[in-house]
Write a protein that holds these residues in place. Structure first.
Motif, short mmCIF file in Angstrom:
data_model
loop_
_atom_site.label_atom_id
_atom_site.label_comp_id
_atom_site.label_asym_id
_atom_site.label_seq_id
_atom_site.Cartn_x
_atom_site.Cartn_y
_atom_site.Cartn_z
N ASN C 7 0.83 -1.20 0.00
CA ASN C 7 0.00 0.00 0.00
C ASN C 7 0.87 1.26 0.00
OD1 ASN C 7 0.74 0.44 2.63
ND2 ASN C 7 -1.35 0.90 3.33
N GLN C 8 2.15 1.04 -0.28
CA GLN C 8 3.04 2.18 -0.52
C GLN C 8 3.75 1.95 -1.85
OE1 GLN C 8 5.64 3.05 2.87
NE2 GLN C 8 4.03 4.42 3.59
N HIS C 9 4.11 3.06 -2.49
CA HIS C 9 4.72 2.96 -3.81
C HIS C 9 5.93 3.89 -3.91
CE1 HIS C 9 1.55 0.46 -5.41
NE2 HIS C 9 0.68 1.23 -4.79
N ASN C 14 3.96 12.40 -4.35
CA ASN C 14 2.58 12.88 -4.24
C ASN C 14 1.56 11.74 -4.18
OD1 ASN C 14 2.12 12.15 -6.95
ND2 ASN C 14 2.70 14.18 -7.67
N TYR C 15 2.03 10.53 -4.07
CA TYR C 15 1.14 9.40 -3.77
C TYR C 15 0.84 9.36 -2.27
CZ TYR C 15 1.27 6.85 -8.27
OH TYR C 15 1.12 6.46 -9.57
N ALA C 16 1.69 9.97 -1.49
CA ALA C 16 1.52 9.94 -0.04
C ALA C 16 0.36 10.84 0.38
CB ALA C 16 2.81 10.40 0.64
N ASN C 66 -1.31 24.46 -6.86
CA ASN C 66 -0.36 23.39 -7.17
C ASN C 66 0.92 23.93 -7.81
OD1 ASN C 66 -0.90 23.83 -9.89
ND2 ASN C 66 -2.10 21.97 -10.15
N THR C 211 2.90 20.25 -1.05
CA THR C 211 2.17 19.01 -1.29
C THR C 211 3.04 17.78 -1.08
OG1 THR C 211 0.93 20.25 -2.96
CG2 THR C 211 0.59 17.88 -2.90
N PRO C 216 -2.15 18.36 1.80
CA PRO C 216 -3.08 17.80 0.83
C PRO C 216 -3.02 18.54 -0.51
CG PRO C 216 -4.26 19.13 2.46
CD PRO C 216 -2.84 19.04 2.92
N ARG C 315 4.38 0.35 -8.12
CA ARG C 315 4.22 1.44 -9.08
C ARG C 315 5.44 2.37 -9.02
NH1 ARG C 315 -0.76 2.75 -11.12
NH2 ARG C 315 -2.48 1.37 -10.51
N GLY D 33 -3.30 4.62 2.74
CA GLY D 33 -1.96 4.45 2.18
C GLY D 33 -1.75 5.29 0.94
N HIS D 34 -0.75 4.90 0.15
CA HIS D 34 -0.47 5.66 -1.07
C HIS D 34 -1.60 5.48 -2.08
CE1 HIS D 34 4.16 6.12 -0.51
NE2 HIS D 34 3.47 6.57 0.52
N GLU D 35 -1.83 6.55 -2.84
CA GLU D 35 -2.85 6.50 -3.89
C GLU D 35 -2.26 7.08 -5.17
OE1 GLU D 35 -5.96 5.57 -4.38
OE2 GLU D 35 -6.76 5.14 -2.38
N VAL D 36 -2.71 6.56 -6.28
CA VAL D 36 -2.26 7.09 -7.56
C VAL D 36 -2.64 8.57 -7.64
CG1 VAL D 36 -2.36 6.81 -10.06
CG2 VAL D 36 -2.60 4.83 -8.57
N ALA D 37 -1.77 9.35 -8.23
CA ALA D 37 -1.98 10.80 -8.27
C ALA D 37 -2.81 11.22 -9.47
CB ALA D 37 -0.62 11.51 -8.32
N TYR D 38 -3.15 12.49 -9.51
CA TYR D 38 -3.77 13.17 -10.66
C TYR D 38 -5.14 12.61 -11.05
CZ TYR D 38 0.93 15.09 -10.97
OH TYR D 38 2.10 15.71 -10.69
N LEU D 242 -5.02 20.83 -12.04
CA LEU D 242 -5.06 19.39 -11.80
C LEU D 242 -4.36 19.09 -10.47
CD1 LEU D 242 -5.78 16.56 -12.94
CD2 LEU D 242 -3.47 16.51 -13.91
N ALA D 243 -5.12 18.61 -9.50
CA ALA D 243 -4.55 18.30 -8.19
C ALA D 243 -3.74 17.02 -8.26
CB ALA D 243 -5.67 18.16 -7.16
N SER D 244 -2.54 17.02 -7.70
CA SER D 244 -1.78 15.77 -7.68
C SER D 244 -2.42 14.81 -6.67
CB SER D 244 -0.31 16.03 -7.39
OG SER D 244 -0.13 16.71 -6.17
N LYS D 245 -2.63 15.27 -5.46
CA LYS D 245 -3.30 14.41 -4.47
C LYS D 245 -4.82 14.59 -4.61
CE LYS D 245 0.55 14.50 -1.17
NZ LYS D 245 0.99 14.83 0.21
N ARG D 247 -7.39 12.85 -4.47
CA ARG D 247 -8.40 12.25 -3.60
C ARG D 247 -8.86 13.22 -2.51
NH1 ARG D 247 -3.48 10.17 -2.20
NH2 ARG D 247 -2.92 9.63 -0.07
N PHE D 248 -8.00 14.18 -2.15
CA PHE D 248 -8.43 15.11 -1.11
C PHE D 248 -9.36 16.19 -1.65
CE2 PHE D 248 -4.32 13.42 0.46
CZ PHE D 248 -4.87 12.65 1.48
N ILE D 249 -9.43 16.30 -2.96
CA ILE D 249 -10.42 17.18 -3.59
C ILE D 249 -11.71 16.41 -3.86
CG2 ILE D 249 -10.89 18.66 -5.61
CD1 ILE D 249 -8.57 19.69 -3.86
#
Lengths: 351, 351, 351, 351
Positions: C7-9, C14-16, C66, C211, C216, C315, D33-38, D242-245, D247-249
């Motif tokens: 669950n970490q990459h 910016n995935y964090a 951003n 960021t 966030p 990833r 955890g980490h999430e794909v960005a953008y 375009l927000a990198s993180k 998910r917070f938007i």
């Protein structure tokens, strides 16, 4: 051994004046009394019809003031700000328009393809490689490929080459723009019908240069696909490129079109370049850089020769670092001017 | 009672051709052999010097192709995209340049001031009221006030009026731009020295119109404050407004400047407007809309008269709703043309 | 030997997510009732003051959403559309902002300098060479040099390097912009005071990234020269970068600034990159591409290893052609995640 | 008789904080955890699907940071720089975005229609009259009509009104854009399905406001016509939206959408406005300016009352000259806050 100060130069074909046939039409258009402004006059109508005849297709024609505007407006009409334009690294749009294409399009990026350094031409592979480089939204999406015909180094795309580029463009959903500041020289060199090297080969928009061919000012933007020209008249107006007394921009084109003066002018300039090439290639110390297919000769000269030519008041551009010279012939370049500079170069190289 | 189809019109002073003095210089500039391109030629240098002499100050002069470009580039050089420009609601920049100022500046908003509806002029109070309306970052900050001289309704700002506007502008940290598409007509009307109505009155930048005064194409942007002209040459180049064969844009100005032809042309056009006014104001059914101080007459005509004038192939603009007509005189308008349209109007009104 | 789905990459920092200290302030700022909008609130005031304290100078601070916006707006404020910006060929502004800088500036061209391919840094010589290439109005005039700190390949400019670049910039009348998307990582790596590597070294504007450091959303644009910040608030507003509920953009910075959490976060990410580097450099078949000075490791891996890592759902970006991988560590990357991917790589290389 | 300093205000609904349901999702999205960005993350995917469900159509959804960006990008996608946008004279795009629409579109002009001054709404006739005003290339061609729903004066377009406007728009080849910064309040007020007042009524693009409805930051641009959304992701990226993180938007929207919290929030704000209206309309000296149909009350108060309210630290905007006040209720406005300001106003008016 000093030569008299020349009143002709090899710096650019835009050093030349107005050819007599064009000037005649300025005078004539001035004699017809008041005319409707902004292009709704009979002269402009006539020229547009003549250009449609010339290209043997119902194209849309717009007149603008110069080449930077013609190219920039045409490209802006083919892409949005977040799109990109594929060009050769030596393309005029990239190197000599002070960011004009980016300004008119509000940010479209020019993507430089590593075309043939030996001939200044784009290739299908070079285009393909730029297209394939990226496919994500963080990089502007390619929408147009632009060719200069004849090229910035005096070479000419063959019909086959343009067709091959247009084929890859079509496959990659790119439009094809042709910067034809010296389109006449290319057509004269190829000895093809103008339609063969444009829309029949897959070109969508041509910027047909008049200035270097003998006009005082003005280029024609020729859309071969009507849908691409939608509202282009508004674009021209907003961008400060709509002449009020349009007939003085359009009528001189009749001087070029009557009796194919545009081709005669181009053929003459090309012939002068061939003559110059003949003279220079046999001079020890001179290296021809590109095959001269249009109206320019690119030659490497010893630095002291360049310096002394300038002292003799010859004007020309140096190009690609030390020693490279661009010698450009115009519609009015005289054979004796060619002989004179060739003699000066020979003498200086021999000294 | 039908009249022959006219070859002169009252639609616009840009229906007229090139005055002979200007044309002579085109021919002459064409006879001097090759010339350096992009304005580094001797003709352009001469004209710039002559304009500095004319204005009695060391101003910076740039030539561009038309009025939209001149105004838009000048305004863009005075403000950033988040600034705004105060103009009259009838200003050409607002009503007839298709968003050119917003395009060149990348978004500067034009703030319309409710100037005198009876004379088409801005007033210090109208400007003050726009400036005071907002002072927060959600609204573009005013940076420039632009005046049209002569105005879009054929009136002229007096020296006192320009001074008063420049005073309020200075207090509010606004620059003063003058759209002088018909600057010559204003100077001729006021009978003042051109410096009096420009920099001596507080104008920072003048767009000095040549086209309507007898040139084929081309306007001069005159910066009276050198610091404002910094890098303006780059701006002109990027925006597609730099002529390669510049001498054909600049040299004709010599024809206007020699022997004050520009004033003679303007005085003639103004006189024709006065003559037209004399004739029209006594015709029953005609109402003069604005005091004709330059080269235009605005008159309300009965709708059937307008229709029948057009049937007789007279061309002119209708203005401000039904019945209002703009009748514009040019440097070459003949007295007999004026008499002819006046007679037609009289006859049609009487019918 | 397959590992559990991580669950970490290592694709990007910016995935964090949001670091707990920043999140705490979002919650806290939400508890204070209504607040004035658009930045006129007490939270934003506090953060600006804290940043002024941090940099030990009275800088002007603006918050935008951003990095693309921060860089593009800052660059646009330093140049006009006909100017240009010198950057490294790998600069984010050139390669990953989809023409954002050209869009915001309405056409300013990015001039790519051939900086050190081995370390992704610009050099004074590379800058000088771009500046000297052209000096005519047909090419956009350089006005800014932009540095990325830490760079796109995980290296860091030393204070001496920034000073040397600022010196050449000053001599050539260029402003210095720092893209500090990973500024924290650079400061942590250099172990210098933030003022030392910015204004004391000659940087005019810093885009201070929040960021990637644990926020966030949101970056700070810091002008060290007040005159450059004139009307920048209007620019931010017009460009759609002014948050109405600004406190939720600004307050989380307090979480980073309290107790130097920003440096702790950066140090941790850097340490994870060092650990990863330690593990990878000893694996046969792995080649380290750049010296890891911040929070990234660039390593060439065999293509089948890359493929199988992805099959195991790791990833990461591949970079500079086949085999090059970017492995980026974040403020929250766990040592066990590093050990896990290193073990996977070692196993796959050995297989 | 002085009241305690309030911690709630009536200046704007963007003074309010984050509603608990939205905040919960920020915390939750931070725990995964980490999430794909953008935007390529699962949260964003979920929200887009939920919005498609909400509107009962396969619309395209994009998230941007604020309302200026949402409106400006949407409008820019509907027109070119030489086109124009018809709006009400009080439209936010005209009066409060600092030229954002002109900036993003590179010059598209806003054409102000003289809509109903009594209700802040555009009418088909007003639109028709703007469209008919001009049809020449010297004036930017209308391409879009934009409505604000609910309007800037707290009224709401009925379904019939939107349909009538869309009909005239379709006839005139205009696209319909809806600025829905307070879309939720309008839907709550009309008590219709959100599809009824948007695509089923002829709206092409909706900017669906989240911030004023309880989010910290972020608006959704909803294209009901897929073809209009082509390459819009590139536009968003280039424009720094375009927000990198991401998910917070995006994730907080789930808090609004679950259990129709968005409607509950809007209904509450509307109810508070009705309560305030009930209280104010009976106070002698107070004049209600517009019928309160959403979450705002516009009332004329005596100037000394305004002054003393401010002395008591109430914050609100004054509007349309002296005496006009905008009192805006938010999702979290408490009845006792309404009663308190109403009591203050009553007392001050009676004094």
């Amino acid at each position: 051994m000093s030569s008299p100060a020349p009143n002709q130069h090899f710096a650019s074909d835009n050093y030349a004046g107005i050819c007599p046939e064009a000037l005649k039409y300025i005078v004539e258009a001035n004699g017809s009394g008041h005319e409707v402004a902004y292009g709704d006059d009979s002269w402009t109508q006539r020229v547009c019809d003549r250009l449609r005849d010339l290209f043997q297709t119902d194209c849309e024609v717009f007149f603008v003031f110069n080449g930077t505007a013609a190219n920039s407006l045409a490209l802006a009409s083919l892409c949005q700000s977040y799109h990109s334009v594929i060009c050769h690294e030596l393309a005029h749009v990239e190197t000599d328009e002070c960011g004009g294409p980016e300004f008119f399009s509000n940010g479209s990026k020019l993507l430089v393809a590593q075309g043939g350094p030996e001939n200044g031409k784009l290739t299908p592979d070079a285009i393909e490689s730029v297209v394939m480089r990226r496919a994500d939204i963080h990089y502007p999406k390619p929408k147009v490929v632009t060719l200069t015909q004849s090229t910035e180094v005096g070479t000419v795309y063959t019909v086959e080459e343009v067709r091959a580029i247009a084929a890859i463009a079509k496959r990659r959903h790119l439009r094809v723009h042709m910067d034809g500041a010296r389109f006449a020289n290319a057509v004269a060199s190829l000895d093809v019908h103008p339609s063969e090297i444009t829309w029949r080969a897959g070109v969508d928009v041509l910027c047909f240069g008049g200035t270097k061919n003998g006009l005082p000012v003005g280029e024609a933007v020729v859309f071969f696909d009507h849908t691409l020209a939608e509202d282009f008249a508004y674009r021209v107006k907003q961008a400060g490129q709509l002449a009020s007394k349009m007939r003085f921009i359009s009528a001189p084109w009749l001087g070029l079109l009557d009796n194919d003066v545009w081709l005669r002018n181009a053929r003459h300039a090309n012939a002068m370049a061939r003559l110059l090439h003949e003279r220079l290639r046999v001079i020890p110390g001179v290296r021809i850089m590109f095959e001269p297919q249009a109206n320019a000769v690119f030659a490497e000269l010893p630095l002291h020769v360049i310096e002394q030519l300038r002292a003799r008041r010859w004007r020309f551009y140096t190009f690609i670092g030390a020693g490279g010279c661009r010698l450009m012939c115009a519609w009015d370049t005289r054979p004796e001017t060619v002989e004179q500079i060739a003699a000066d170069i020979a003498a200086l190289c021999a000294a």
